[in-house]
Design an enzyme around this catalytic site. Structure first.
Site, PDB file in Angstrom:
ATOM      1  N   ARG A 255      -5.763   8.112   4.575  1.00  0.00           N
ATOM      2  CA  ARG A 255      -4.325   8.029   4.257  1.00  0.00           C
ATOM      3  C   ARG A 255      -3.519   9.151   4.907  1.00  0.00           C
ATOM      4  NH1 ARG A 255      -7.642   8.784   0.167  1.00  0.00           N
ATOM      5  NH2 ARG A 255      -7.612  10.695  -1.069  1.00  0.00           N
ATOM      6  N   GLU A 340      -3.907   7.247  -4.431  1.00  0.00           N
ATOM      7  CA  GLU A 340      -5.312   7.371  -4.026  1.00  0.00           C
ATOM      8  C   GLU A 340      -5.713   8.847  -4.013  1.00  0.00           C
ATOM      9  OE1 GLU A 340      -7.491   4.359  -1.300  1.00  0.00           O
ATOM     10  OE2 GLU A 340      -7.083   6.032   0.022  1.00  0.00           O
ATOM     11  N   HIS A 371      19.924  -4.871  -7.109  1.00  0.00           N
ATOM     12  CA  HIS A 371      20.148  -6.233  -7.609  1.00  0.00           C
ATOM     13  C   HIS A 371      18.872  -6.820  -8.185  1.00  0.00           C
ATOM     14  CE1 HIS A 371      24.181  -6.220  -5.894  1.00  0.00           C
ATOM     15  NE2 HIS A 371      23.628  -5.453  -4.967  1.00  0.00           N
ATOM     16  N   LYS A 500     -15.367  -2.634  -4.512  1.00  0.00           N
ATOM     17  CA  LYS A 500     -15.944  -3.067  -3.229  1.00  0.00           C
ATOM     18  C   LYS A 500     -17.377  -3.554  -3.443  1.00  0.00           C
ATOM     19  CE  LYS A 500     -13.688   0.219  -0.100  1.00  0.00           C
ATOM     20  NZ  LYS A 500     -13.908   1.361   0.778  1.00  0.00           N
TER      21      LYS A 500
HETATM   22  O1  F6P Z   1     -10.873   1.600   0.232  1.00  0.00           O
HETATM   23  C1  F6P Z   1     -10.040   2.682   0.418  1.00  0.00           C
HETATM   24  C2  F6P Z   1     -10.108   3.177   1.826  1.00  0.00           C
HETATM   25  O2  F6P Z   1     -11.307   3.844   2.052  1.00  0.00           O
HETATM   26  C3  F6P Z   1      -8.917   4.054   2.152  1.00  0.00           C
HETATM   27  O3  F6P Z   1      -9.074   5.344   1.749  1.00  0.00           O
HETATM   28  C4  F6P Z   1      -8.816   3.866   3.617  1.00  0.00           C
HETATM   29  O4  F6P Z   1      -7.568   4.256   4.089  1.00  0.00           O
HETATM   30  C5  F6P Z   1      -9.061   2.389   3.743  1.00  0.00           C
HETATM   31  O5  F6P Z   1     -10.033   2.112   2.750  1.00  0.00           O
HETATM   32  C6  F6P Z   1      -9.539   1.917   5.081  1.00  0.00           C
HETATM   33  O6  F6P Z   1     -10.735   2.523   5.465  1.00  0.00           O
HETATM   34  P1  F6P Z   1     -11.242   2.473   6.948  1.00  0.00           P
HETATM   35  O7  F6P Z   1     -10.228   3.147   7.805  1.00  0.00           O
HETATM   36  O8  F6P Z   1     -12.554   3.191   6.951  1.00  0.00           O
HETATM   37  O9  F6P Z   1     -11.401   1.035   7.330  1.00  0.00           O
END
Ligand code: F6P
Length: 534
Positions: A255, A340, A371, A500
């Site tokens: 991020r 996150e 709105h 996941k």
């Molecule tokens: O699932 C969360 C995450 O790991 C995020 O922190 C990250 O930005 C996203 O998935 C994508 O991950 P990657 O760049 O490894 O595909």
């Protein structure tokens, strides 16, 4: 840890913010902080001189400056993953040597940025071609940090966009890639697979679909695919040649990664010079964050204002309200950045937090939100601290005064939130409409605005690449300060793992390959519904 502040809050919680302006002529200036032309006003809050001093004390006691210095020096402050946190180095590739694991990281950063500049320039000039000639479209396939940053910034900087069209595919829902690819030419489209880990199931599934589409449509999937990743073994296994891979290190969190290779789609859209200005904006905020002291430090003050509202006043969410249509993906970007990073229940030392974790972040651009959900912000029973943003000047010719109206609406909202409308005023309004007695009273009560609702306003000259870089780095450092004070590791994200794992175990069940034996009643029934209808 918040006792002093909570006592201060109890003493002033019913005080009128407007009275603070009456008591201090220069409150607006005193309770604002600037970096060049970027101006943050937090005077429309309950924070006074004593509260500000207590908040700054808290930051001192929690060792924020030393922790900041440790981050910039490359110490492994992401200690649940044993990693440094050095996205800041991406915006300073020519700085003084910076050692990680005994090696200076700057030369590699410079070399990667040079390679990005080179390929972006060749794509933009037409020197880099696809099977059908000049690249007309770029499709960035990524999710989370590998999507939100470049998608948000490419939209934000639309007035600077003079390269090929850029599209962003993120969702594993086949509708996303289908709808994005359907009007593109596989022979003139460049696909960028953006994934730090190169294992993310959504991204890898979309990448395979894109490759099939390109091969079937006569494109050259060898040449027209780039990868942005830390995992060179996996990009090679996917079949992307090393010269088309732009790598980065594990000390860049997903991020926080748009400043490096993950920003390549943005660079292709706006050009290397504008991308450099974006990096320079981020670097200007870094320098400010590292040197400005106390109340003159913008990220520190933005963090402390947020902490005040969330931890002390107990407001569970904050709204990000850019009066800038091109920032329409900013709230989503800040959601990942904040939630996150600081949505954790455990402190660094593994103990459970005895205070709430980071706030819920949400929002939409003004004036659209006005709105839709502003009703609740103005008259709902809960308080939502609002973070307004607006440029003094737009990019468009303003014959019909769009921008003047936009700015007027932005300023009017923070004024309305603070000033409110009293019952007496509402009664006068109803009397003027000819109402009287019980009906006047009843109707008047619906028209009262409690007021005294806090907001901040970030105001800037124009949304240029440099200003956008400043704003994004400002919020990154704000999240850092909040996490440091709360004692969290803002740089891991273990909370995304369980979903996941379970999705991987459910996928074969949904295909009908295996029967559900160990699922709870609800999950098993939902599965059964799908299996009967798919
Ligand atoms: O699932 C969360 C995450 O790991 C995020 O922190 C990250 O930005 C996203 O998935 C994508 O991950 P990657 O760049 O490894 O595909």
């Amino acid at each position: 840890m918040f006792e002093t502040l909570k006592t201060q809050h109890a003493a002033i919680k019913d005080r009128k913010i407007l009275d603070l302006f009456d008591a201090q002529n220069d409150r607006a200036a005193d309770f604002s902080v600037a970096l060049g032309d970027l101006h943050l006003d937090y005077s429309k809050t309950q924070i006074d001189t004593d509260i500000r001093a207590a908040l700054l004390d808290l930051a001192n006691t929690r060792g924020v400056s030393a922790y900041r210095d440790a981050m910039f020096a490359g110490q492994p402050i992401n200690d649940t993953e044993g990693r440094a946190v050095l996205h800041t180095a991406l915006r300073d590739p020519d700085g003084a040597p910076l050692m990680v694991d005994g090696a200076d990281i700057r030369p590699d950063l410079r070399a990667t940025l040079d390679r990005m500049n080179d390929i972006a320039t060749r794509i933009r000039s037409g020197a880099f071609t696809g099977e059908g000639g000049t690249i007309t479209d770029v499709v960035n396939i990524g999710i989370g940090g590998s999507d939100l940053g470049p998608a948000m910034a490419t939209l934000a900087l639309a007035p600077y966009h003079d390269g090929p069209r850029c599209h962003f595919v993120s969702n594993v829902d086949g509708a996303d890639i289908n709808d994005k690819l359907q009007d593109l030419d596989p022979k003139t489209t460049l696909v960028i697979v953006a994934s730090k880990t190169f294992t993310t199931i959504e991204t890898m599934t979309n990448a395979q679909t894109a490759r099939d589409w390109m091969v079937q449509g006569g494109g050259d999937s060898g040449k027209q695919f780039l990868a942005l990743s830390t995992a060179e073994d996996k990009t090679a296994a996917f079949g992307i040649p090393a010269e088309q891979v732009f790598g980065f290190e594990d000390w860049v969190g997903g991020r926080y990664s748009m400043w490096g290779p993950i920003g390549l789609s943005l660079m292709i859209a706006v050009g290397p010079e504008n991308f450099a200005a974006f990096l320079a904006g981020g670097k200007a905020m870094d320098d400010h964050f590292c040197t400005a002291t106390g109340a003159d430090n913008m990220p520190l003050m933005l963090a402390l204002v947020g902490l005040w509202h969330h931890q002390i006043c107990g407001h569970p969410s904050r709204a990000v309200l850019p009066y800038d249509q091109r920032l329409s993906r900013l709230a989503a970007y800040f959601q990942q950045l904040e939630m996150e990073s600081n949505g954790k229940s455990v402190a660094m030392d593994g103990s459970s937090l005895d205070y709430v974790s980071g706030p819920i972040v949400w929002g939409e651009p003004g004036t659209n939100g006005q709105h839709a959900f502003y009703q609740l912000i103005h008259q709902g029973t809960g308080v939502v601290p609002c973070e307004f943003m607006v440029a003094a000047k737009g990019h468009e010719p303003d014959l019909h005064h769009h921008h003047q109206l936009l700015v007027a609406n932005c300023l009017a909202q923070s004024e309305a939130l603070m000033c409110g409308r009293s019952l007496d005023t509402a009664r006068d309004m109803m009397a003027a409409k000819g109402l009287s007695g019980d009906e006047l009273e009843r109707q008047a009560r619906h028209r009262v605005f409690a007021g005294n609702r806090p907001s901040t306003t970030l105001i800037y000259p124009q949304l240029t690449p440099h200003v956008l870089g400043q704003i994004i780095a400002l919020y990154e450092h704000r999240v850092f300060v909040e996490g440091a004070i709360l004692g969290l590791n803002s740089y891991d994200q273990w909370g995304v793992e369980l979903g996941k794992e379970l999705a991987s175990s459910l996928a074969p069940l949904i295909k009908g390959d295996v029967s559900a034996t160990d699922k709870d009643g609800s999950t098993a029934a939902l599965l059964d519904y799908v299996l009967k209808r798919a």
